[in-house]
Structures are given as C-alpha cells and as structure tokens.
Motif scaffolding. Structure first.
Motif, mmCIF file in Angstrom:
data_model
loop_
_atom_site.group_PDB
_atom_site.id
_atom_site.type_symbol
_atom_site.label_atom_id
_atom_site.label_comp_id
_atom_site.label_asym_id
_atom_site.label_seq_id
_atom_site.Cartn_x
_atom_site.Cartn_y
_atom_site.Cartn_z
ATOM 1 N N THR A 187 12.327 28.703 46.095
ATOM 2 C CA THR A 187 11.930 30.006 45.562
ATOM 3 C C THR A 187 12.411 30.154 44.126
ATOM 4 N N GLY A 188 11.622 30.755 43.316
ATOM 5 C CA GLY A 188 12.057 31.070 41.943
ATOM 6 C C GLY A 188 10.938 30.952 40.937
ATOM 7 N N GLU A 190 11.297 30.452 37.929
ATOM 8 C CA GLU A 190 11.639 29.479 36.878
ATOM 9 C C GLU A 190 11.251 28.057 37.244
ATOM 10 N N ASP A 230 9.137 34.429 42.757
ATOM 11 C CA ASP A 230 9.923 35.567 43.240
ATOM 12 C C ASP A 230 9.028 36.807 43.369
ATOM 13 N N GLY A 254 17.216 32.716 45.894
ATOM 14 C CA GLY A 254 16.810 34.061 46.321
ATOM 15 C C GLY A 254 17.655 34.698 47.399
ATOM 16 N N ASP A 261 16.306 38.539 44.324
ATOM 17 C CA ASP A 261 16.719 37.852 45.547
ATOM 18 C C ASP A 261 16.212 38.621 46.765
HETATM 19 MG MG MG Z 1 16.098 32.496 42.275
#
Ligand code: MG
Ligand code: AMP
Length: 427
Positions: A187-188, A190, A230, A254, A261
């Motif tokens: 997850t993310g 970035e 996210d 997250g 998160d």
């Molecule tokens: Mg994250």
C-alpha cells in the motif's frame, strides 16, 4: 502495548492448521520435496525385506564353524553363489556353505555370515580360519522396521531422508496438505514497480518481492496483488477480494498513525476481529493482526472454499516488514501449512563480535551475519545504518540479534540470542 511474547501467543493461538480432511491433495513422490504429509504412512513391507548379508563372504550354519581356528579350520563345501538381487536356490545343510555378497538374500539353513577376509578358498571348498559370533553379519528381516508399524507421522516436512524412506516403501503417491494461499498487497501512493520510471518522490516497492520469496520459502503460495494507492475504496476492495480468496493476507504499509494509514479502519469495516494493533518491538511497532471468520459477510459472495483468513498488516518500512515477517508471520504460516512441530522461530546463542545497542524501551532486533566457528555461533553486526528504512545492509545477513527490553548494551565478546533468518544457501 503488547510485548513480543504476548503478541506471539495471541497470533499462534488464532492460527489453526489446515484441515486434514478438506485441505489435502494427493501428489506423486517426485513432487514431494518440501511438502507436508497430511496422513500418516504405514508400510506393508518389512525393512530389511528379508534376511540378507552385511558382508561379502560365506553363508554358513554357525554350528559348523563354532570353535574353528587357523590351526583347525572348518572346511565346508560351497553349494551356491548368491549375488545381490538373486533368490538362493539351495538350503544349506550341515557341512555346506554358500558364497554370498553384500545385500544378497540369506539362503535357508544358514544363520551366520563369515567374512571373506578370514577364509581361504580352494575350488569348491572353503576353509574358515576364525569363527564369528552366532548370526554375525546377518541383517534380519524386519530388524529396522516391521510391516504395519507407523512409518512416518502426519505433519512432517518431506526432505531427502523422508522421500528416501517413502521411495523404499514404494509409496508412489501421498497425501499432503495443500499449500496455503497467501495474498500480498503493497500500500502507498509513493510506490512504483521495479520496471516503472522513478519520478521524484516515488519509491520502489520492495516489500512485495521480499514477502513473496519468504512466503514461498515458508510453504505458502504467494499471490502478488500489486500496489494499491492510499485510497480507502481501492484498498477496501483489494483487501476484501484478497481475504475471500486467500488463507492469509499480508499487506505492508498503512498501519501506522499517519494521515493515510487506513488499513485498520478498513479491516474493521469489513467485519474483521482486530487482535493486535502494535507490538513493543523495534523495528516493527505498528503491526496489525486480525482474523476474518466464517460468519463475516465477506465470504458469502462470491462463494469461496475459504471460510476464514488471517490478516497481517505489516509496517511499510522495508526492514520492519521483513523483521516482523520473520518474527511473527513465518511461524504462523508454517503452523497453518500443517507442520505439527518445528514451526517456531529458530533462536541460537551466539558470541557478538561488536557492541550492540538499543534504547532498552522495546525488544530490539539488529541484523548481521551468523557463522558457526568451531561449533560455536558468532554474530557480526552488519555495517552501516540500522535504521528501519535501510534495506541495503540487510542483504547477505542471516541473523537478527535480539536485545530484550531494558537491555541497552551487549558488549563485544558477550553472548546474545540470535534469530536465524534468510536462505539456507547463504549460511
Ligand atoms: Mg504508506
Ligand atoms: P507506512 O507504514 O505506510 O507509513 O510506510 C512507511 C514507509 O515505508 C514509507 O514511507 C515508505 O518509505 C516505506 N514503504 C512502504 N511500503 C513499502 C514497500 N512496499 N516497499 C518498500 N518500502 C515501502
């Protein structure tokens, strides 16, 4: 906050092995490496299958050679030659012997083998210069294993020796546990994949790859579900899909207290029971452990053979996610996979070459190289930063030294508990 031991106990209590009736498959012996036996194996063969010779020599009746010596050799008539693989054709009578080779079946009538080194042959006669013990050099039928006794128990991993035993027992097909399906999610916002262009501010998703390898090494089938941004809706639908089709779901990232998160809230909204949100471990404090059970709506549509799932939400930092996998997820996965023992973490005591440091507040893990030197383990701390974000110096390590809560130093030369990790090929 939960201690490492408390968290471990909660996790392992919730993990039940796959079902011995439902979660098994029949495979060929050639596919058995690394699989876990689901049904005990019993053989209808004795081992050895028949009395056979442990030496090259002569099969005799003990009464005929008892008391013989170099001065007064026993002299017997050779009535048969028995190489390995042949069935003897003669019953040995008093005054007779058969030439016999290692592994060959003992002839009826004979009870003892005289090794060739204490004999002299002249044509069809054999001179025996020294008497062995009664029944010497005979491997008796059933001495190693008797037909019908338990041969291998359920719940063991199959390696070279177990496979050799199964082959000898002509067990060409066996019932093993299916491999647990483990969904992996990164997850993310970035994150990019290793083959995508790295725009400023982005980061390559390494966790997905490391976790897939670790899952496979621990007996699971990794299902890489890719990177999810996210965004609560995207995350929710990916997690719901993963939970409905996998025995275990591992996400990374997250689970902290940052603005993006969302994992815990999503798990709660999907009906999970959340057992752990944080553990006093460094690296790895924010760790979510949850279970989905049959009653949850998530399993009703689409219909799925899976009725419950374990969820591990690991922290995103690359080292944190690997350390928490080794410490908590790996034992859980091995237990889930059907191993009846030896699924726990492997700790050894090692002498530390360097000073190891911690703030003493949480159980701390620092990584390095574990080596056996003259039968004693030694631990060499990896050089460079031990920040949880530094993945680079974790490569080519195979041990995590553990500093318990309240221990701030391990001095050079002192013993330290080390968790063995990594590939056996690296050791
Ligand atoms: Mg994250
Ligand atoms: P998070 O737990 O989501 O706050 O993530 C913490 C940090 O871990 C992020 O800022 C990233 O630098 C890093 N990270 C998160 N996910 C991954 C991943 N899949 N692979 C490598 N690094 C990651």
């Amino acid at each position: 906050m939960l201690s490492v031991e408390q968290a471990e106990a909660i996790i392992l209590e919730k993990v039940q092995p796959l079902d011995t009736a439902r979660d098994t498959e029949v495979i060929d012996l050639l596919e058995a490496m690394g699989r876990i036996l689901a049904t005990p194996v019993t053989s209808q063969l004795d081992f050895p299958h028949w009395d056979n010779s442990a030496m090259d020599g002569y099969a005799v009746r003990y009464a005929d050679v008892q008391g013989c010596s170099a001065e007064k050799p026993a002299i017997l008539a050779i009535v048969d030659e028995i190489p390995a693989g042949y069935q003897p054709q003669h019953t040995i009578q008093s005054g007779q012997a058969a030439r016999i080779l290692t592994g060959a079946m003992m002839p009826a009538g004979a009870d003892t083998v005289v090794m060739q080194e204490v004999t002299r042959r002249e044509g069809d006669r054999i001179f025996i210069h020294s008497a062995p013990e009664p029944q010497a050099f005979v491997r008796h039928q059933g001495a190693f294993y008797k037909a019908g006794e338990p041969l291998l128990p359920a719940g063991i991993a199959l390696g070279a020796t177990e496979i050799a035993v199964l082959a000898s027992a002509q067990c060409n097909q066996l019932s093993v546990y299916r491999r647990p399906r483990v969904a992996i999610i990164s997850t993310g916002d970035e994150l990019v994949t290793p083959d995508q262009a790295l725009q400023p501010g982005k980061l390559v998703d390494s966790n997905q790859y490391a976790l897939a390898v670790l899952v496979a090494q621990s007996g699971g089938i990794p299902e890489m579900l890719g990177i999810v941004p996210d965004e609560p809706e995207a995350l929710k639908s990916t997690i719901a899909k993963a939970v409905a089709s996998a025995d275990m779901v591992i996400s990374s990232g997250g689970v902290s207290v940052g603005d993006y998160d969302y994992v815990d809230a999503i798990l709660a909204s999907l009906g999970a029971e959340i057992h752990i949100r944080a553990i006093a471990i460094k690296p790895g404090k924010p760790l979510t452990f949850a279970t989905f059970s049959q009653s949850g709506e998530i399993f009703s549509s689409p219909p799925s053979p899976i009725t419950h799932a374990l969820y591990f939400g690991l922290p995103g930092n690359p080292v944190s996610s690997l350390v928490t996998f080794w410490r908590f997820v790996q034992p859980a996965l091995k237990k889930l996979a059907g191993l009846s023992q030896f699924w726990g973490p492997n700790f050894v005591q090692a002498r530390s070459h360097q000073e190891l440091r911690s703030d003493g507040k949480r159980e701390s893990y620092v990584w390095g190289k574990l080596q056996l030197v003259d039968g004693l383990y030694e631990f060499d701390l990896a050089g460079g930063s031990h920040s949880s974000g530094n993945l680079i110096n974790l490569a080519q390590t195979n041990g995590l030294a553990v500093l318990p809560v309240d221990v701030k130093f391990i001095r050079p030369g002192e013993m330290v508990k080390v968790l063995q990790v990594g590939s056996p090929l690296l050791n």
